[in-house]
Scaffold this active site. Structure first.
Site, short mmCIF file in Angstrom:
data_model
loop_
_atom_site.label_atom_id
_atom_site.label_comp_id
_atom_site.label_asym_id
_atom_site.label_seq_id
_atom_site.Cartn_x
_atom_site.Cartn_y
_atom_site.Cartn_z
N ILE A 76 0.92 -1.11 0.09
CA ILE A 76 0.15 -0.07 0.31
C ILE A 76 0.86 1.16 0.11
O ILE A 76 0.40 2.33 -0.33
CB ILE A 76 -1.11 -0.22 1.17
CG1 ILE A 76 -0.22 -0.16 2.45
CG2 ILE A 76 -2.00 -0.99 1.00
CD1 ILE A 76 -1.41 0.50 3.71
N HIS A 106 7.98 -11.84 5.65
CA HIS A 106 7.33 -11.48 4.32
C HIS A 106 8.51 -11.04 3.41
O HIS A 106 9.69 -10.59 3.88
CB HIS A 106 6.27 -10.35 4.26
CG HIS A 106 6.77 -9.08 4.90
ND1 HIS A 106 7.04 -8.88 6.35
CD2 HIS A 106 7.43 -8.09 4.48
CE1 HIS A 106 7.57 -7.72 6.55
NE2 HIS A 106 7.58 -7.09 5.49
#
Length: 119
Positions: free
Chosen positions: A36, A105
């Site tokens: 984002i 991640h």
């Protein structure tokens, strides 16, 4: 418990479908979605569905899933058509390295100059 969803983890909530994300790739063990706050024209996060705080703990507990994470990152790069120009896979471990979400991640980054060393 390691591997179990954590109630306060943003990425666990994305895996569960409780928080929306622009998902671009999924496997049995991974989910990939657009960052984002992208740091490059292509910036996709690839996460394991299981919760581990960082890449090292994921690799120690589930080496097969760690391999799946890297394979999924490669597939994302193919989908994003950046394999020919080059891309970077970044795994930050710990706040001192810039990790802000403590669910393992990988960042897949491409589309701008990625000089080395970074920073």
């Amino acid at each position: 418990m390691a591997g179990e969803p954590q109630a306060d983890c943003l990425f666990c909530k994305i895996v569960a479908g409780e928080v929306p994300a622009d998902v671009v790739h999924e496997t049995e063990t991974t989910v990939a979605f657009r960052d984002i706050n992208p740091q490059a024209p292509t910036h996709v996060l690839v996460i394991p569905r299981a919760h581990y705080p960082d890449a090292a703990s994921l690799a120690a507990a589930e080496p097969g899933t760690a391999a799946d994470l890297l394979a999924a990152a490669g597939r994302v790069a193919e989908q994003e058509k950046v394999t020919g120009v080059g891309y970077r896979i970044v795994l930050n471990t710990g706040s001192g390295a810039g990790q802000t979400v403590f669910h393992a991640h990988a960042h897949v980054l491409a589309g701008r100059g990625l000089e080395w060393p970074p920073g």
